[in-house]
Motif scaffolding. Sequence first.
Motif, mmCIF file in Angstrom:
data_model
loop_
_atom_site.group_PDB
_atom_site.id
_atom_site.type_symbol
_atom_site.label_atom_id
_atom_site.label_comp_id
_atom_site.label_asym_id
_atom_site.label_seq_id
_atom_site.Cartn_x
_atom_site.Cartn_y
_atom_site.Cartn_z
ATOM 1 N N ILE A 1 0.976 -1.491 0.246
ATOM 2 C CA ILE A 1 -0.373 -0.263 -0.206
ATOM 3 C C ILE A 1 0.821 1.503 0.025
ATOM 4 O O ILE A 1 0.321 1.955 -0.742
ATOM 5 N N PHE A 2 2.341 1.398 0.488
ATOM 6 C CA PHE A 2 2.750 1.745 0.688
ATOM 7 C C PHE A 2 3.583 2.520 -0.532
ATOM 8 O O PHE A 2 3.588 3.174 -1.291
ATOM 9 N N VAL A 3 4.263 1.664 -0.995
ATOM 10 C CA VAL A 3 4.041 1.360 -2.550
ATOM 11 C C VAL A 3 3.431 2.308 -3.722
ATOM 12 O O VAL A 3 3.846 3.387 -4.349
ATOM 13 N N PHE A 4 2.487 1.899 -2.999
ATOM 14 C CA PHE A 4 1.114 1.579 -4.419
ATOM 15 C C PHE A 4 1.028 3.621 -4.101
ATOM 16 O O PHE A 4 0.510 4.374 -4.785
ATOM 17 N N SER A 5 1.605 4.030 -3.387
ATOM 18 C CA SER A 5 0.618 5.494 -2.761
ATOM 19 C C SER A 5 1.441 6.369 -3.021
ATOM 20 O O SER A 5 1.657 7.493 -3.675
ATOM 21 N N CYS A 6 2.743 5.855 -3.055
ATOM 22 C CA CYS A 6 4.320 6.931 -3.592
ATOM 23 C C CYS A 6 4.919 6.578 -4.730
ATOM 24 O O CYS A 6 5.367 7.999 -5.204
ATOM 25 N N TYR A 7 4.414 5.516 -5.220
ATOM 26 C CA TYR A 7 5.451 5.521 -6.759
ATOM 27 C C TYR A 7 5.462 6.554 -7.939
ATOM 28 O O TYR A 7 6.078 6.456 -8.181
ATOM 29 N N ARG A 8 4.662 7.423 -7.219
ATOM 30 C CA ARG A 8 3.634 8.456 -8.396
ATOM 31 C C ARG A 8 4.652 9.857 -7.971
ATOM 32 O O ARG A 8 5.028 10.352 -9.464
ATOM 33 N N ILE A 9 4.683 9.795 -7.000
ATOM 34 C CA ILE A 9 5.548 10.579 -6.503
ATOM 35 C C ILE A 9 7.011 10.308 -6.943
ATOM 36 O O ILE A 9 7.435 9.815 -6.966
ATOM 37 N N SER B 1 10.781 3.477 -2.697
ATOM 38 C CA SER B 1 9.060 4.031 -1.467
ATOM 39 C C SER B 1 8.806 2.534 -0.946
ATOM 40 O O SER B 1 8.488 2.936 0.252
ATOM 41 N N ALA B 2 9.368 1.587 -1.245
ATOM 42 C CA ALA B 2 9.821 0.284 -1.060
ATOM 43 C C ALA B 2 10.401 0.004 0.685
ATOM 44 O O ALA B 2 9.855 -0.618 1.378
ATOM 45 N N VAL B 3 11.458 0.778 0.344
ATOM 46 C CA VAL B 3 12.268 1.394 1.541
ATOM 47 C C VAL B 3 12.113 1.685 2.378
ATOM 48 O O VAL B 3 12.010 1.503 3.896
ATOM 49 N N PHE B 4 11.288 2.573 1.650
ATOM 50 C CA PHE B 4 10.959 3.965 3.026
ATOM 51 C C PHE B 4 10.012 3.129 3.657
ATOM 52 O O PHE B 4 9.174 2.822 5.359
ATOM 53 N N GLY B 5 8.892 2.713 2.867
ATOM 54 C CA GLY B 5 7.598 1.761 3.383
ATOM 55 C C GLY B 5 8.191 0.205 4.765
ATOM 56 O O GLY B 5 7.085 0.426 5.879
ATOM 57 N N VAL B 6 9.372 -0.256 4.372
ATOM 58 C CA VAL B 6 9.858 -1.043 5.089
ATOM 59 C C VAL B 6 10.377 -0.633 6.376
ATOM 60 O O VAL B 6 10.392 -0.793 7.196
#
Length: 308
Positions: A14-22, A103-108
Amino acid sequence: MTLVDLSFILFVVIFVFSCYRISFWVLLKSFISFILALFLSALFLNNFLSTLAYFGWTENLYTPLLSFPFLIVVIWGILLSFLMVIFSKNHSDLPRFISIIISAVFGVLIYLLLLLLLVRFVPTQGLSQDIDRSYVYKFVTKIEFATNFKSKYLNSVLKPVVVSKKDMRALDLNFEIINPTVKTDPARELFNLVNKNRVSQGIAPLQRDEELDKLAQSYGYEIIQTRYFSHYTKDGRSPEDRAHAAMVSFDYLGENLALAPNVQTAFQSLMASQEHKENIELSIFKRTGISCIDLGNGEQLFVEEFSN
């Protein structure tokens, strides 16, 4: 795989999906700001708590846990705004997958931080066991940097706490003590009264712990030998010091002392003291050790140790 592992996967997705367009550069600035905010919040947490206390905010078991994320968000926002202004030039476009990676690293990182903070505050024994069995928690506890960061920077959040520290009235035992004897039945009765009260309040009952039983009994005999009735010994050792010396593992610790002719009187006196009542009713405590020593003069010494 436990619910903790599934929630980790879901959170990161969910975090990646929310942030990957940034934009990658915005994500990078935000990530750097978060890392800096994390360390600064840990460094300044005690100062923040002291400021709250100055204005009359009474610290309790959960104040550090709630204050820490608050500081992170505030400092994170300030630093991000600062970086956005300082580095405001247009940056070259980068492939979208690079934003996905950061964003994946950030979410983890955010999930693991929450796991390290909340693992000791779970409300039920079942969830606690799920966390201990989860692959994610086993992985993060094996990372040397994570364990070092927890012990060094999160100590102010997960520090040992003696809830009864405000009720440290010392009492010299000047009366006669005749052949002090350990009594198991009154200790068991007090344990049942504590759990009966917790259940009536909708709080999970405590488990009797052998190590805490030994700690309680040992301190009971020390009180008798020194004739000094207090949470601190005459040489200044605290409940935390005594627990560490006995090799008892804990993150949170509570201690109750009572001197009474019987169990009912002891329990009533403990419940009449706000600090000791908190120990009995705190949901964070999962284990307890109780000792009762008959002093042979019509009085009994009760020692309760609580831990998560």
